[in-house]
Scaffold this active site. Structure first.
Site, PDB file in Angstrom:
ATOM      1  N   VAL A   1     -21.008 -11.860  -8.743  1.00 17.72           N
ATOM      2  CA  VAL A   1     -19.912 -12.805  -9.376  1.00 17.72           C
ATOM      3  C   VAL A   1     -20.607 -14.129  -9.281  1.00 17.72           C
ATOM      4  O   VAL A   1     -20.095 -15.251  -9.945  1.00 17.72           O
ATOM      5  CB  VAL A   1     -18.686 -12.408  -8.870  1.00 17.72           C
ATOM      6  CG1 VAL A   1     -18.296 -11.171  -9.358  1.00 17.72           C
ATOM      7  CG2 VAL A   1     -18.733 -12.971  -7.324  1.00 17.72           C
TER       8      VAL A   1
ATOM      9  N   LYS B   1      -4.170  -9.765  -1.961  1.00 13.34           N
ATOM     10  CA  LYS B   1      -4.087 -10.916  -0.934  1.00 13.34           C
ATOM     11  C   LYS B   1      -5.175 -10.692  -0.083  1.00 13.34           C
ATOM     12  O   LYS B   1      -5.987  -9.751  -0.113  1.00 13.34           O
ATOM     13  CB  LYS B   1      -2.907 -10.616  -0.051  1.00 13.34           C
ATOM     14  CG  LYS B   1      -3.019  -9.500   0.867  1.00 13.34           C
ATOM     15  CD  LYS B   1      -1.880  -9.361   1.818  1.00 13.34           C
ATOM     16  CE  LYS B   1      -1.822  -8.384   2.934  1.00 13.34           C
ATOM     17  NZ  LYS B   1      -2.524  -8.915   4.198  1.00 13.34           N
TER      18      LYS B   1
ATOM     19  N   HIS C   1       1.305  -4.762  -1.685  1.00 10.48           N
ATOM     20  CA  HIS C   1       1.458  -3.393  -1.681  1.00 10.48           C
ATOM     21  C   HIS C   1       2.606  -2.611  -1.269  1.00 10.48           C
ATOM     22  O   HIS C   1       3.202  -1.515  -1.706  1.00 10.48           O
ATOM     23  CB  HIS C   1       0.207  -2.526  -1.498  1.00 10.48           C
ATOM     24  CG  HIS C   1       0.160  -2.431   0.057  1.00 10.48           C
ATOM     25  ND1 HIS C   1      -0.466  -3.466   0.869  1.00 10.48           N
ATOM     26  CD2 HIS C   1       0.430  -1.597   1.067  1.00 10.48           C
ATOM     27  CE1 HIS C   1      -0.370  -3.226   2.181  1.00 10.48           C
ATOM     28  NE2 HIS C   1       0.327  -1.990   2.418  1.00 10.48           N
TER      29      HIS C   1
ATOM     30  N   GLU D   1       2.116  -1.861  14.423  1.00 11.18           N
ATOM     31  CA  GLU D   1       0.707  -1.203  14.170  1.00 11.18           C
ATOM     32  C   GLU D   1       0.382  -0.675  15.629  1.00 11.18           C
ATOM     33  O   GLU D   1       0.492  -1.392  16.562  1.00 11.18           O
ATOM     34  CB  GLU D   1      -0.260  -1.951  13.475  1.00 11.18           C
ATOM     35  CG  GLU D   1       0.083  -2.465  12.079  1.00 11.18           C
ATOM     36  CD  GLU D   1      -0.988  -3.407  11.519  1.00 11.18           C
ATOM     37  OE1 GLU D   1      -1.606  -2.656  10.576  1.00 11.18           O
ATOM     38  OE2 GLU D   1      -1.003  -4.436  11.726  1.00 11.18           O
TER      39      GLU D   1
ATOM     40  N   HIS E   1       4.240  -9.208   3.519  1.00 13.50           N
ATOM     41  CA  HIS E   1       5.017  -8.062   3.522  1.00 13.50           C
ATOM     42  C   HIS E   1       6.290  -8.487   3.972  1.00 13.50           C
ATOM     43  O   HIS E   1       7.274  -7.855   3.416  1.00 13.50           O
ATOM     44  CB  HIS E   1       4.337  -7.025   4.228  1.00 13.50           C
ATOM     45  CG  HIS E   1       2.864  -6.783   4.021  1.00 13.50           C
ATOM     46  ND1 HIS E   1       2.414  -6.680   2.485  1.00 13.50           N
ATOM     47  CD2 HIS E   1       1.800  -6.474   4.546  1.00 13.50           C
ATOM     48  CE1 HIS E   1       1.321  -6.399   2.503  1.00 13.50           C
ATOM     49  NE2 HIS E   1       0.721  -6.297   3.821  1.00 13.50           N
TER      50      HIS E   1
END
Length: 477
Positions: free
Chosen positions: A88, A142, A172, A210, A234
């Protein structure tokens, strides 16, 4: 733009997200007949591959990450795929890509699963090659910057080629069934909405915990930390969905208009309303794990845990604290929202004190809704009626047996293809989130705040417990 895309261009088509989420999601949509048979999927990345080699690569990814029972039409799906090598940073590489995609690009959707520093050269190349015209849609993963200023730079670069109605910024979490079900719970049930305010709700807790450590995200995470990685996107989206006013309709702008009002009403964080932490060696699920500094290989002041006491200064939520907590190497993986109602104003029962009702919305790993109610304990009750708190559980897989449980990217990719922005984040939302986060980081800098240590496998620093207990609150665990 109200068209159904006939081409989907995936940048970062050989990356981890593509292998784990994007290719399995697209294959599942294909298997269930939810995408047009004519939709072509073109992968683009730096690896040098032929179409056939990329199909073999995709096959290996699907066999590794997709359940066997959902791969029934995998061979047909692979025939949709083609591939183009693209650097790119080389504008000349976009000419062959445009030939592969086909011009004019009138019904093209683009998904950028690349590092944010590649957004600008990618968009420049797309514009030069004629792939950013005629209402082409673009979806961005993100992180969209590391603060408000850098986020604006990215958004300005994207806006130079694409109007806001064609930009699909992904969080998401918004594709998860239980997150969407929060809207149904609030706005389709008369039971809750009249009570959804400061008169009846004592506080709200949002936890994203987590068990993992750094894994493969070492460089990114140490430059970001828990506040930028989890809270900015989130957790603030979850807070906005909990706190928003009823939208006039379930349309993209109506929903996002109400979310941004909440984000702009967030009170600037003050000293003593936040706690940061960084994990040290400990045990998670019976396994000894190293500390953050050991995993990183050097000392660092990056936070791996954040607890916040937030306030939404509007009529509905005045005086109701929102406690947010997220961290790595915690005892269990869980994302949940807890709505704690106030106690009854006067109890007529002498036998047992009535506990306040509590609504727990489990998002992951289990999707469920639990409402705690007070009920009479069976018996003759000669000394006064005895009460006990009992749960009313709704396990979503049980409530909707036979329905396919889809991962979030299936919904989000389908919405991108069809042009529905409802579950995507608008620019003013992103910038309102960053403005609040920047204020927190400024407060940390002013206070000289450094992360407190906590043992892996614990629920974070003891200061996080104290943060809640000062308001008479205990974290839900």
């Amino acid at each position: 733009m109200s068209f159904r895309a006939d081409r989907l261009l995936l940048f970062g088509a050989t990356g981890d997200l593509a292998q784990r989420m994007l290719l399995p999601s697209l294959c599942a949509l294909h298997t269930d007949g939810l995408i047009d048979p004519e939709l072509r999927i073109i992968g683009a990345a730096r690896s040098d591959m032929s179409d056939g080699e990329y199909r073999n690569f995709a096959r290996a990814s699907l066999e590794k990450f997709m359940p066997a029972e959902r791969r029934g039409r995998m061979a047909d799906f692979l025939n949709r795929l083609s591939y183009q090598h693209v650097d790119v940073n080389d504008l000349a590489a976009f000419g062959p890509l445009a030939e592969k995609v086909g011009l004019p690009a009138e019904r093209l959707a683009i998904f950028l699963s690349t590092a944010p520093d590649l957004f600008r050269p990618t968009i420049k190349g797309l514009m030069q090659a004629g792939l950013a015209n005629n209402g082409t849609r673009i979806s961005l993963e993100k992180p969209l910057g590391h603060d408000l200023a850098s986020s604006r730079e990215i958004n300005d670069a994207v806006a130079a080629a694409f109007p806001e109605g064609c930009i699909f910024r992904i969080d998401h979490y918004l594709g998860k069934e239980t997150v969407q079900n929060l809207l149904a719970l609030r706005f389709a049930n008369l039971l809750f909405e009249p009570l959804w305010n400061a008169q009846y709700i004592d506080h709200v807790q949002i936890t994203v915990a987590e068990t993992v450590g750094l894994e493969s995200r070492v460089d990114f995470y140490d430059g970001a930390g828990a506040l930028r990685d989890m809270v900015q996107n989130h957790m603030l989206q979850l807070l906005a969905l909990v706190a928003m006013e009823p939208p006039s309709s379930f349309s993209a702008d109506a929903v996002r208009d109400e979310k941004v009002k909440v984000l702009r009403a967030l009170r600037r964080m003050e000293s003593g309303e936040s706690v940061t932490g960084q994990y040290r060696a400990g045990a998670v699920s019976g396994t000894i794990v190293p500390g953050y500094d050991e995993e990183l290989g050097r000392d660092s002041n990056t936070e791996t845990f954040v607890a916040l006491k937030a306030h939404v200064d509007n009529w509905r939520w005045k005086g109701v604290p929102f406690y947010l907590r997220t961290g790595k190497r915690l005892p269990q993986r869980v994302t949940e929202i807890v709505v704690q109602f106030r106690p009854v104003p006067h109890s007529i029962f002498n036998g047992t004190k009535a506990k306040p009702n509590r609504l727990v919305i489990g998002i992951q790993p289990e999707e469920n809704i639990t409402l705690s109610l007070m009920s009479k304990v069976p018996g003759l009750d000669r000394q006064g009626m005895s009460l006990r708190q009992v749960p009313l559980d709704i396990a979503m897989p049980d409530a909707f047996s036979g329905k396919v449980r889809r991962i979030a990217y299936e919904r989000l990719l389908l919405d991108l293809i069809e042009g529905d922005q409802t579950l995507f984040v608008r620019r003013d939302e992103v910038e309102a989130q960053w403005a609040w986060i920047d204020g927190i980081r400024e407060e940390w800098h002013k206070d000289g705040m450094a992360p407190k240590t906590y043992s892996a496998g614990s629920w974070g620093p003891s200061a996080a417990i104290a943060l809640a207990e000062r308001g008479g609150v205990s974290w839900h665990e």
